[in-house]
Structures are given as C-alpha cells and as structure tokens.
Design an enzyme around this catalytic site. Structure first.
Site, PDB file in Angstrom:
ATOM      1  N   PRO A  88       0.830  -1.208   0.000  1.00  0.00           N
ATOM      2  CA  PRO A  88       0.000   0.000   0.000  1.00  0.00           C
ATOM      3  C   PRO A  88       0.866   1.261   0.000  1.00  0.00           C
ATOM      4  CG  PRO A  88       0.057  -1.000   2.198  1.00  0.00           C
ATOM      5  CD  PRO A  88       0.769  -1.945   1.266  1.00  0.00           C
ATOM      6  N   ARG A 121       9.491  12.297   9.015  1.00  0.00           N
ATOM      7  CA  ARG A 121      10.114  12.472   7.695  1.00  0.00           C
ATOM      8  C   ARG A 121      10.311  13.968   7.477  1.00  0.00           C
ATOM      9  NH1 ARG A 121       6.218   8.704   6.291  1.00  0.00           N
ATOM     10  NH2 ARG A 121       5.172  10.170   4.925  1.00  0.00           N
ATOM     11  N   HIS A 156       7.862  -0.166   7.282  1.00  0.00           N
ATOM     12  CA  HIS A 156       7.267   0.929   6.511  1.00  0.00           C
ATOM     13  C   HIS A 156       8.296   1.501   5.525  1.00  0.00           C
ATOM     14  CE1 HIS A 156       3.291   3.058   7.176  1.00  0.00           C
ATOM     15  NE2 HIS A 156       3.770   3.733   6.150  1.00  0.00           N
TER      16      HIS A 156
END
Ligand SMILES: Cc1cc2nc3c(=O)[nH]c(=O)nc-3n(C[C@H](O)[C@H](O)[C@H](O)COP(=O)(O)O)c2cc1C
Length: 391
Positions: free
Chosen positions: A80, A167, A275
């Site tokens: 995803p 991030r 992730h």
C-alpha cells in the site's frame, strides 16, 4: 515519452522518476524518517546475504504460488502507498490493473486518493485494502464496510503508525496525503512544477476531471485524518477480526513475540515491515528479523516481508528465509511516475524476468523449494546455521 522497455532496472526507473516528479513529491516517495538508518539498512541487509547455487541441473522454474489461498503468478505483491493519484493520474486503478496483468495483488492504501469502489469496479482483483487507526473505530468501521461491500477480500492493518514517522523532508516541503487533487495542490508545487512540465500537465488535467467525480467520495476515506488517534492495540485487532468478513493481515511486525500476539488476536498473516524505513528510524532491516518471526509462528501463519527489495535475488533470499511472498513499495511507484499503469507493468516484468533468471542460475525448480539451504550467510565461505543440511 521513452518506451517503458528502455527501463531495465529499478535504479533506472528511480532516476527517471527524479526527473519527472516535482522535487517535493519525489522526496515524499524516496525519503525515510530522521537519519534514514533503517531505510539504508533494508537494502544493505539483502546485500549481506549470499546465495548458494547448485550446478549440474537445468530447470524451467515455477514462480507461481498462493498467498492466503489466492493464486499469484509470482511471490511479489504491491504494497500500500499513499498519494499514488498524485504520482500519475492512472493512480490506484492503474496500479491494480498492472497487478491484474501480472497475476498478482495490489494493496489499496487508505490514503491512495482513490475510493475502493472505483478500484473494484475497474480492475479484477483479488483486492486488498489497507487501514490505519486514524480517526478511531467509527471511521475505521465505515471504511472497511465500504471495502467489504466493494468486494475486497483482504484487510491489511498497519500497526507502525500513527504517529507518522519523522520524515523531515516532508515537513520541510509541507507534503501530507491530501483527500483529492486540486489545482491548489498542484500550485503548491508550482516552482518545481515549472521544471516538471510532463507531470504538471497530466496532473492539472486530472485535477479538472476528478473535481466532479471524486468530491465527496474521498471525504470519508480521510475524514479524521487531521485528528490524531491512538494506535491499534491487540484488542483492536480482535475487534477488526470480528468486523471484517475476509482475511486479516497485520503489517509492521518486527519481533517474534508481536507475531505471536498478532496471530493470537486473529491475524491470518503477518507482514514484516518497517514501513520502508519511513516509521521509526533505528529499527532493524526487515530481512534481518524475518527468521525470528518465521520461527515464532511456524506454519500457523503465512509471513510476508517488505522493505528494500530492488532485485529478484532479494525476493529469492526472502523466500529462503521463510517468507511466503514479498511486497514492493517504491519500485512500483517509480514505474507509475514514469509511465502510469504501463510503467508499473514494466516494473513487475523486470522482477518476473529477473526471478526466472535467478532461479535458473540457482538451479532451483520452484519458488516453493527455496529454503535456508540456498543461502550462505557472511562470510560467504562459511556455512550458516540457517542451512545445517547443506549437501
Ligand atoms: C510513498 C510511500 C507511501 C506509503 N504509504 C503507505 C500507506 O499508506 N500505508 C502503509 O501501510 N504503508 C505505506 N508505505 C509503506 C509501504 O507499504 C511499504 O511498507 C514500503 O514501501 C516497503 O519498502 P520499499 O519501498 O523499500 O519497497 C508507503 C511507502 C511509500 C514509499
């Protein structure tokens, strides 16, 4: 536009992507959290594993297998990913269609900017939907009911957020998954968009055509997204298991103990994932922890893994260490950025062709036959404890 056949490797696709997308969007795809230690570790850990080929055999390898009972033409699925509609107007439908064409499965992200009904209507599937806890149980319940009604059979529950990883490039660029594409959103990339005319033209056209079609549909998908929310607990996994009529996969597991807890809470499969180095920086490479998780759950759950897979030799290594299949994230996004659905198809074809060649050179006839005996660990001259029965 250059033919997709000119793309020979994932690295080339990445380079092209950096020239096509506005810098902020490229950094959204490419980046990891904080110092990107985990991001780098994912790829380098694959390099430290060495394959152990057999000579004197000539094989026509079989790549087909099943994942939770669904047949797939090769043990590689599409992970995803958020904001795919912004990467290319073919978006999540194009990704799902590319998966159809390659005989595999694409997982639709909650933040892909495309409703599950649309993906189900315009591609064959099997379809899997990904969910986070954002918004709380009421929002999650509405979303998964929509996915189930649309015919989605797999639910991928992401455990490693919220909160999102730190991030810093995205913070600097003010990039976060939007509900839909608007001209305003494109304008936010304006300075960079001027130097990326191909992306700008196609995205503005998509913004105009989607304004009517998508407004409203996406609101529930991202409603609650602005509110912070608690992470899923094992009690939530039990609840999801009772709500979801299909198969449940949990994504983001990094320890054997958590894999057992997930299985006990009702998960049908475990996705070993960090992730793609975008959540907590400093956690191990996924391939490094895969053996612990496979050992913990034994044959009671299928185990999948993602993170840092850029070559089919890495797919083979993951299967040697007990993965049923792998997922790729960034590689298919590069394909999407380069040429929409055709680009994703090209990426899948690169992996398929490389995997055939890898299996032939290994002398291994079937992906189901890959196990620890096909690996050496470092140093390459020493037999690893993973392969005690080497002959
Ligand atoms: C741009 C981008 C967006 C992502 N969005 C999601 C998401 O919405 N949900 C999720 O569970 N994982 C998401 N991920 C993580 C991927 O599902 C996958 O775990 C990761 O990309 C695998 O690593 P790789 O990119 O090295 O193949 C995303 C990854 C990228 C690169």
């Amino acid at each position: 536009m250059a033919s997709t056949n000119q793309i020979l490797t994932i690295t080339e696709a990445r380079l092209r992507t950096s020239r096509i997308l506005p810098r902020a969007l490229y950094e959204y795809i490419e980046g990891g959290s904080e110092d990107e230690t985990t991001l780098a570790g994912n790829e380098s850990a694959f390099r430290s594993l060495t394959l152990r080929p057999r000579m004197g055999v000539d094989v026509e390898p079989n790549l087909a297998t099943t994942v939770l009972g669904s047949p797939v033409a090769m043990p590689l699925l599409l992970a995803p990913a958020g904001m795919v509609q912004l990467v290319h107007p073919d978006g999540a439908v194009g990704v799902a269609r590319a998966a159809d064409a390659a005989g595999t499965i694409a997982v639709l992200s909650r933040t892909a900017m495309c409703p599950p009904e649309e993906v189900a209507r315009r591609s064959h599937g099997p379809h899997w939907f990904q969910i986070t806890s954002t918004g709380g149980r009421d929002v999650v319940k509405r979303l998964i009911a929509r996915a189930a009604d649309a015919g989605f059979t797999g639910l991928v529950v992401t455990l490693d957020g919220p909160p999102a990883g730190n991030r810093e490039a995205d913070l600097r660029n003010r990039v976060a998954p939007p509900a839909r594409i608007t001209t305003g959103l494109v304008a936010r990339f304006a300075a960079q968009a001027l130097t990326r005319p191909r992306w700008t033209v196609r995205t503005l056209a998509a913004a105009r055509s989607q304004r009517a079609a998508m407004s409203g549909t996406m609101q529930t998908l991202s409603s609650g997204a602005m509110r912070t929310s608690a992470r899923f607990t094992w009690a939530d996994i039990e609840w999801l298991k009772s709500e979801w009529p299909g198969q449940l996969l949990v994504k983001g597991v990094l320890t054997g103990a958590d894999a057992i807890a997930a299985r006990n809470a009702g998960a049908d499969a475990i996705i070993v994932s960090n992730h793609g180095g975008r959540a907590l920086d400093g956690v191990p490479a996924t391939i490094a922890v895969l053996p612990e998780i496979v050992a913990a759950v034994g044959k009671s759950s299928e185990v999948l893994v993602d993170g840092g897979i850029r070559r089919a030799s890495s797919v083979a290594k993951a299967l040697c260490l007990g993965a049923r299949a792998v997922l790729i994230g960034r590689p298919f996004l590069y394909g999407l950025a380069c040429a929409g659905q055709a680009g994703v198809e090209r990426i899948l074809e690169i992996f398929r062709a490389e995997l055939v060649r890898t299996m032939k050179l290994l002398g291994c006839p079937d992906v189901a036959a890959l196990d620890g005996r096909w690996l050496w660990l470092q140093p390459a001259t020493t037999c690893s404890p993973l392969c005690p029965n080497q002959t």
